[in-house]
Design a protein around this motif. Sequence first.
Motif, short mmCIF file in Angstrom:
data_model
loop_
_atom_site.label_atom_id
_atom_site.label_comp_id
_atom_site.label_asym_id
_atom_site.label_seq_id
_atom_site.Cartn_x
_atom_site.Cartn_y
_atom_site.Cartn_z
N LYS A 287 5.73 4.13 0.44
CA LYS A 287 5.23 2.91 -0.19
C LYS A 287 5.57 1.71 0.69
O LYS A 287 6.71 1.51 1.08
CB LYS A 287 5.86 2.74 -1.57
N LYS B 243 3.61 16.08 6.02
CA LYS B 243 3.36 14.68 5.67
C LYS B 243 3.97 14.32 4.32
O LYS B 243 4.04 15.14 3.41
CB LYS B 243 1.86 14.41 5.64
N LYS C 143 4.51 10.68 1.49
CA LYS C 143 4.00 9.36 1.11
C LYS C 143 5.10 8.31 1.28
O LYS C 143 6.26 8.56 0.96
CB LYS C 143 3.54 9.37 -0.34
N ASP D 74 0.85 -1.18 0.00
CA ASP D 74 0.00 0.00 0.00
C ASP D 74 0.89 1.24 0.00
O ASP D 74 2.13 1.16 0.07
CB ASP D 74 -0.91 -0.01 1.23
N GLU D 75 0.27 2.40 -0.04
CA GLU D 75 0.96 3.67 0.09
C GLU D 75 0.31 4.43 1.23
O GLU D 75 -0.91 4.66 1.20
CB GLU D 75 0.89 4.47 -1.21
N ILE D 76 1.11 4.81 2.24
CA ILE D 76 0.54 5.45 3.42
C ILE D 76 1.20 6.82 3.63
O ILE D 76 2.26 7.11 3.07
CB ILE D 76 0.73 4.59 4.68
N GLU D 77 0.51 7.63 4.44
CA GLU D 77 1.05 8.95 4.78
C GLU D 77 1.85 8.85 6.07
O GLU D 77 1.42 8.24 7.04
CB GLU D 77 -0.08 9.97 4.95
#
Length: 383
Positions: A306, A302, A304, A292-295
Amino acid sequence: MAKRDYYEVLGVSKDASEDDIKKAYRKLARQYHPDVNKNDKDAAEKFKEINEAYEVLKDPEKRARYDQFGHAGVGQGNFDAGNFGGFGDFGDFGNFGGEFFGDIFENFFGGGFGGTRRHGPVRGADVLYDMEISLEEAATGIEKEIQVSRMEKCEKCHGTGAKPGTHPTTCPLCGGTGQVKNVQNTAFGRFVNITTCNRCGGRGTIVEAPCPNCHGSGQVRANRKIKVKVPAGVDTGSRLRISGEGEPGERGGPPGDLYVVIRVKPHKLFTRHGDDLIYEAHISFVQAALGDEIEIPTLEGKIKLKIPEGTQPGTNFRLKAKGIPHIKGYGRGDMHVRVNVVIPERLNEKQKEILRKFADISGEELKGPSKGFFGKMKDAFGV
């Protein structure tokens, strides 16, 4: 009792130079001085013998007579301990001031015999101040105004301690020197004891009419506002020195310094290790399995991140130069994102069914907990 040979007493040869004789005497005089050997009853006699030998051998004329005629050449008429300044069996100590007592009193009292102790300017004391800042402030640096309680020169009397319109007068006891000398004649010579004048406290002046604002001290306690520049990269325990902002000096001495001790408050998101930051990221087991890709929060905002598929719990991702600036030099630390995979505590029946199918496809045989009596009754009656 026969007298010992003077050369033997000092431990030198008969052709010894004047310097050799002097060095030998100084060494033995220190060793056998009665003040150094208070518990040795023989030290006084030994000390007397050393002085007697030195009195003869240091004088070229007496030494020549001694070399030719022995003790008879320098008979009792030439060395009578009772005739040397009234100091009994210890000889003429007044003649040894420059050669012996200067060294003895320097060793015992840290200064020359009869020397003057000057009460000159005294530097003011340093002041400590505890400052608490946030992690963000430690990372970027900040200028803060603090309030320090310290002694200040009285504005009413301008630091003199005297009532406005009057002036301090010279101390009549010490004559303005701030010191009082006491002279004592002892068996070891004339002692000059110099002490701080108890009338003026060493200031040399007295105040007849004290200032009502400072009560004659010339100083008052006040709160002073000072701007402090905190550089980026400080950590808990860092000390910042502000020169000249401590307590004022005495008798014209320079002021002390202000030391600001830093404490960085704990952060709700980040843990600091040196110049690196650690952030705990929580993801689901689906995100860990599929990617997924999260902050991710940083000190600048903030970004991103991966998450690759198949990420395992405890995996660490390094974000270069996202930590704290180095206080000594260029660059900054890194941020480490540590992944924690969160397992759901409650699943609905559909979620469970999907996971059972996944386990079946994966060849896993699940042996769940026993349903118990009430679970079996629900299955039997279709409840």
